[in-house]
Each structure stands twice: as C-alpha cells, then as structure tokens.
Design a protein around this motif. Structure first.
Motif, short mmCIF file in Angstrom:
data_model
loop_
_atom_site.label_atom_id
_atom_site.label_comp_id
_atom_site.label_asym_id
_atom_site.label_seq_id
_atom_site.Cartn_x
_atom_site.Cartn_y
_atom_site.Cartn_z
N THR A 259 0.85 -1.18 0.05
CA THR A 259 -0.01 -0.04 0.01
C THR A 259 0.84 1.29 0.19
O THR A 259 1.80 1.18 0.84
CB THR A 259 -1.13 0.13 1.19
N TYR A 260 0.46 2.13 -1.01
CA TYR A 260 1.19 3.49 -0.97
C TYR A 260 1.13 4.20 0.17
O TYR A 260 0.11 4.36 0.70
CB TYR A 260 0.93 4.26 -2.13
N SER A 261 2.07 4.90 0.73
CA SER A 261 1.84 6.05 1.67
C SER A 261 2.96 7.06 1.35
O SER A 261 3.84 6.88 0.55
CB SER A 261 2.15 5.53 3.04
N TYR A 262 2.85 8.25 1.88
CA TYR A 262 3.43 9.43 1.43
C TYR A 262 4.75 9.19 1.59
O TYR A 262 5.17 8.64 2.78
CB TYR A 262 2.93 10.72 2.11
N GLY A 263 5.69 9.29 0.58
CA GLY A 263 7.27 9.14 0.79
C GLY A 263 7.60 7.81 0.35
O GLY A 263 8.62 7.40 0.40
N THR A 264 6.87 6.93 -0.03
CA THR A 264 7.04 5.57 -0.49
C THR A 264 7.95 5.69 -1.77
O THR A 264 7.79 6.40 -2.68
CB THR A 264 5.89 4.82 -0.73
N HIS A 265 9.20 4.90 -1.72
CA HIS A 265 10.23 5.23 -2.82
C HIS A 265 9.79 4.05 -3.95
O HIS A 265 9.12 3.15 -3.74
CB HIS A 265 11.46 4.84 -2.47
N LEU A 266 9.36 4.79 -5.05
CA LEU A 266 9.00 3.91 -6.42
C LEU A 266 10.10 3.69 -7.10
O LEU A 266 10.55 4.82 -7.79
CB LEU A 266 7.61 4.81 -7.02
#
Length: 86
Positions: free
Chosen positions: A32-39
């Motif tokens: 699940t994506y959260s703010y600041g997740t490195h993609l």
C-alpha cells in the motif's frame, strides 16, 4: 528421432516456461502506498481502479516492473475517472 516428437518436446518446454513465469507473477503481494514511499518504476504494466459509478475517491492498483524487471503491485487511492456534466 521423429520430427513430431521434437516439435512436441519444444512445445512442452515452452508451455512449462510460460507456466513458471505466470506462477512467479501470481506470488507478488501488493503493498500500500503511503506518502514518501520510494517507487522504482521502470515500466507500467497496468492501471486499474474500482468499477463504481460514483465520482470521488476510489481504490486503485498499479502493476509495474522495477529496475530489476521484477513485477510489483501497489495499492493506492485516487480520485475516480468520471464524467460529470456540470
């Protein structure tokens, strides 16, 4: 050796390779994506969203290949793609 047997062996080998790669992709678990997740996105494979008729925030999913060509799945929330006549 019979050419039909060679063709059958080649087909069997190709099907096994396809089955193994499909099984490997099926084992990918979504994060699940959260703010600041490195993609680490090299190539986007697919984008999907919930199929509701409502406009607003919906669940969506991004499937992509990372820089090591591994399939990754990311769940996130977004504003629905909807057409409103205002």
């Amino acid at each position: 050796m019979n050419t039909k047997a060679i063709y059958a062996a080649c087909l069997f080998a190709a099907l096994n390779i396809c089955t193994l790669s499909a099984r490997a992709e099926a084992d990918v678990s979504a994060r699940t994506y959260s703010y600041g997740t490195h993609l680490d996105i090299k190539k986007v494979v697919s984008l999907t969203q919930d199929t509701t008729n409502a406009c607003g925030i919906v669940d969506a999913q991004l499937t992509y290949l990372d820089s090591q060509n591994k399939t990754q799945v990311l769940d996130y929330r977004k504003i629905a793609d909807c057409n409103e006549d205002n």
